[in-house]
Design a protein around this motif. Structure first.
Motif, PDB file in Angstrom:
ATOM      1  N   SER A   1     -10.495   3.243  -1.641  1.00 27.00           N
ATOM      2  CA  SER A   1     -11.355   2.192  -1.098  1.00 27.00           C
ATOM      3  C   SER A   1     -12.621   2.081  -1.941  1.00 27.00           C
ATOM      4  O   SER A   1     -13.349   3.048  -2.100  1.00 27.00           O
ATOM      5  CB  SER A   1     -11.714   2.558   0.343  1.00 27.00           C
TER       6      SER A   1
ATOM      7  N   PRO B   1     -10.334   5.866   5.601  1.00 25.88           N
ATOM      8  CA  PRO B   1      -9.798   5.330   4.344  1.00 25.88           C
ATOM      9  C   PRO B   1      -9.239   6.391   3.401  1.00 25.88           C
ATOM     10  O   PRO B   1      -9.569   7.568   3.507  1.00 25.88           O
ATOM     11  CB  PRO B   1     -11.021   4.675   3.706  1.00 25.88           C
ATOM     12  N   CYS B   2      -8.460   5.938   2.482  1.00 20.75           N
ATOM     13  CA  CYS B   2      -7.990   6.803   1.400  1.00 20.75           C
ATOM     14  C   CYS B   2      -9.064   6.799   0.308  1.00 20.75           C
ATOM     15  O   CYS B   2     -10.099   6.131   0.439  1.00 20.75           O
ATOM     16  CB  CYS B   2      -6.665   6.286   0.845  1.00 20.75           C
TER      17      CYS B   2
ATOM     18  N   CYS C   1      -9.472  -2.888  -1.158  1.00 18.09           N
ATOM     19  CA  CYS C   1      -8.348  -1.953  -1.185  1.00 18.09           C
ATOM     20  C   CYS C   1      -7.902  -1.728  -2.636  1.00 18.09           C
ATOM     21  O   CYS C   1      -7.971  -2.645  -3.455  1.00 18.09           O
ATOM     22  CB  CYS C   1      -7.206  -2.516  -0.377  1.00 18.09           C
ATOM     23  N   GLU C   2      -7.431  -0.515  -2.888  1.00 14.83           N
ATOM     24  CA  GLU C   2      -7.056  -0.213  -4.273  1.00 14.83           C
ATOM     25  C   GLU C   2      -5.823  -0.993  -4.743  1.00 14.83           C
ATOM     26  O   GLU C   2      -5.565  -1.080  -5.932  1.00 14.83           O
ATOM     27  CB  GLU C   2      -6.812   1.291  -4.450  1.00 14.83           C
TER      28      GLU C   2
ATOM     29  N   CYS D   1      -4.117  -2.017   6.656  1.00 18.41           N
ATOM     30  CA  CYS D   1      -4.336  -0.968   5.656  1.00 18.41           C
ATOM     31  C   CYS D   1      -3.007  -0.849   4.909  1.00 18.41           C
ATOM     32  O   CYS D   1      -1.954  -0.728   5.521  1.00 18.41           O
ATOM     33  CB  CYS D   1      -4.702   0.352   6.325  1.00 18.41           C
ATOM     34  N   SER D   2      -3.080  -0.897   3.597  1.00 19.91           N
ATOM     35  CA  SER D   2      -1.843  -0.902   2.804  1.00 19.91           C
ATOM     36  C   SER D   2      -1.021   0.367   3.030  1.00 19.91           C
ATOM     37  O   SER D   2       0.195   0.368   2.850  1.00 19.91           O
ATOM     38  CB  SER D   2      -2.175  -1.031   1.326  1.00 19.91           C
ATOM     39  N   LYS D   3      -1.727   1.464   3.418  1.00 26.34           N
ATOM     40  CA  LYS D   3      -0.997   2.724   3.634  1.00 26.34           C
ATOM     41  C   LYS D   3      -0.838   3.041   5.115  1.00 26.34           C
ATOM     42  O   LYS D   3      -0.422   4.142   5.467  1.00 26.34           O
ATOM     43  CB  LYS D   3      -1.730   3.866   2.926  1.00 26.34           C
TER      44      LYS D   3
ATOM     45  N   CYS E   1     -10.440  -3.697   2.320  1.00 28.70           N
ATOM     46  CA  CYS E   1     -10.011  -2.385   2.812  1.00 28.70           C
ATOM     47  C   CYS E   1     -10.148  -2.429   4.336  1.00 28.70           C
ATOM     48  O   CYS E   1     -11.233  -2.653   4.873  1.00 28.70           O
ATOM     49  CB  CYS E   1     -10.883  -1.273   2.240  1.00 28.70           C
ATOM     50  N   ALA E   2      -9.035  -2.230   5.033  1.00 29.58           N
ATOM     51  CA  ALA E   2      -9.042  -2.315   6.495  1.00 29.58           C
ATOM     52  C   ALA E   2     -10.027  -1.312   7.082  1.00 29.58           C
ATOM     53  O   ALA E   2     -10.737  -1.603   8.046  1.00 29.58           O
ATOM     54  CB  ALA E   2      -7.643  -2.073   7.037  1.00 29.58           C
TER      55      ALA E   2
END
Ligand code: SF4
Lengths: 147, 221
Positions: free
Chosen positions: B164, B160-161, B169-170, B152-154, B177-178
């Motif tokens: 997604s 998710p944020c 992933c954004e 996850c990028s974050k 998206c993980a």
């Protein structure tokens, strides 16, 4: 430069390009004696190191000649060879030898005329480029065997 | 495996410019698998460097050796008979290997020939992707075997944020998206309930935030 005779190493697949070279002979097409043919079981069998060593030992140009796409005796050897050649072109550019000294060609066993034309055109291309800039110096690599 | 990529030739040439005899050391482990620094890459780099020198009218004497593992002192010891015959060492191992060689041969300059990238897995021939960040406190048991820390990028731990969309992933439409992957997997395992559990803030001291880490196995040490 007029007297420069390039040394060209051509790795030719046994099933297509090498047979095409034979065909060129049978059909009486001439091609430059500058091209030294090395027969390989498949263009995919040519190792990146073979090509680098050819340049290191003084070849001015190198090409790999395999079967037409879809016709490889070992299914995808020619495609692998094309990828490897593309990668090595980048490396040759990085060290200042020049990507244009290396090429990948495809042909069928019956294309004697194409074989002769490629050999001639490629020799002319390298003649114009001049000698391999790394030609001076010698191979000083030691392989160390361990274990 | 630990993944790596060869450095640009210019950078490597810059390191070794002042020298005429180098030892080029590969590693038979991870960097061989990710085609960055095994025996074959050693051969190719050796040839490329020699030609780059020849082009300048200079001669570079290269000794090539690929060790079973460069991150273990026993194997690094195999360089001893060669070290006096060279001016510098160029290592094609990951950063761990480079440092082991530098530690063993204090009087020789040692240079890296690859950029060590991440801990990853092969997605397919020639493609490697990040899978683990070595956070020191594995959460894969709660996330269906898909790591939100590495993927996850974050590094979100509770779903998710808002970025997604359509499973991507954004940060990049090419990146899965993980949390979508995690949710799909939990669902297929029939354990969606796991997703409801609130994961408290992660203690990052087990990760790099606690400084350089060490493992001591008393029974082996
Ligand atoms: S879109 Fe998915 S992977 Fe990307 S930051 Fe948000 S939750 Fe993480």
């Amino acid at each position: 430069m007029d007297t420069f005779e390039p040394v060209i190493v051509a790795f030719c697949c046994h099933y297509c390009a090498y047979t095409a070279a034979d065909m060129a002979g049978t059909m009486r097409y001439s091609y430059p004696p500058n091209v030294y043919i090395i027969r390989v079981p498949c263009s995919g069998k040519v190792d990146a190191l073979h090509i680098m060593k050819a340049f290191q030992k003084g070849a001015d140009g190198v090409y790999v000649a395999g079967c037409l796409e879809g016709d490889c005796h070992f299914k995808t050897g020619n495609i692998k060879a094309a990828h490897m050649v593309a990668y090595l072109k980048g490396l040759l550019d990085e060290i200042g030898i020049g990507a244009e000294r290396l090429e990948m060609f495809t042909m069928s066993a019956g294309m004697g005329e194409r074989f002769a034309r490629i050999a001639t055109d490629f020799t002319e291309r390298i003649r114009k480029l001049g000698p391999n800039p790394a030609k001076a110096g010698s191979d000083k690599t030691d392989k160390v065997a361990v274990g | 495996m630990i993944t790596a990529e060869r450095k640009p030739l210019d950078e490597i040439i810059d390191y070794i410019k002042p020298f005429s005899r180098i030892l080029l050391v590969g590693c038979n482990e991870c960097v061989t698998v990710c085609a960055a620094g095994g025996r074959k890459e050693v051969g190719l780099l050796s040839s490329a460097l020699q030609m780059a020198f020849m082009k300048e009218g200079k001669v570079l004497d290269v000794k090539e050796l690929t060790l079973e593992r460069q991150c273990d002192p026993e194997y690094v010891e195999e360089l001893v008979p060669l070290i006096d015959q060279v001016d510098a060492v160029v290592s094609m191992a990951c950063g761990c290997g480079v440092q082991e060689v530098a530690k063993r041969f204090k009087e020789k300059p040692v240079f890296p020939a690859v950029n060590t990238k991440f801990m990853g897995a092969s997605e397919r021939q020639g493609v490697w992707a990040e899978r683990c960040q070595g956070c020191g406190d594995c959460v894969l048991g709660m996330t269906g075997g898909i790591c939100p820390v590495a993927r996850c990028s974050k590094r979100l731990l509770n779903g998710p944020c808002g970025g997604s969309s359509n499973g991507k992933c954004e940060i990049n439409p090419e990146v899965d998206c993980a949390w979508q992957l995690i949710w799909d997997r939990l669902k297929s395992l029939g354990i969606e309930k796991t997703y409801e559990e609130i994961v408290p803030a992660k203690d990052w001291r087990t990760s790099r935030d606690g400084g350089p880490r060490k493992i001591i196995r008393e029974d082996l040490a």
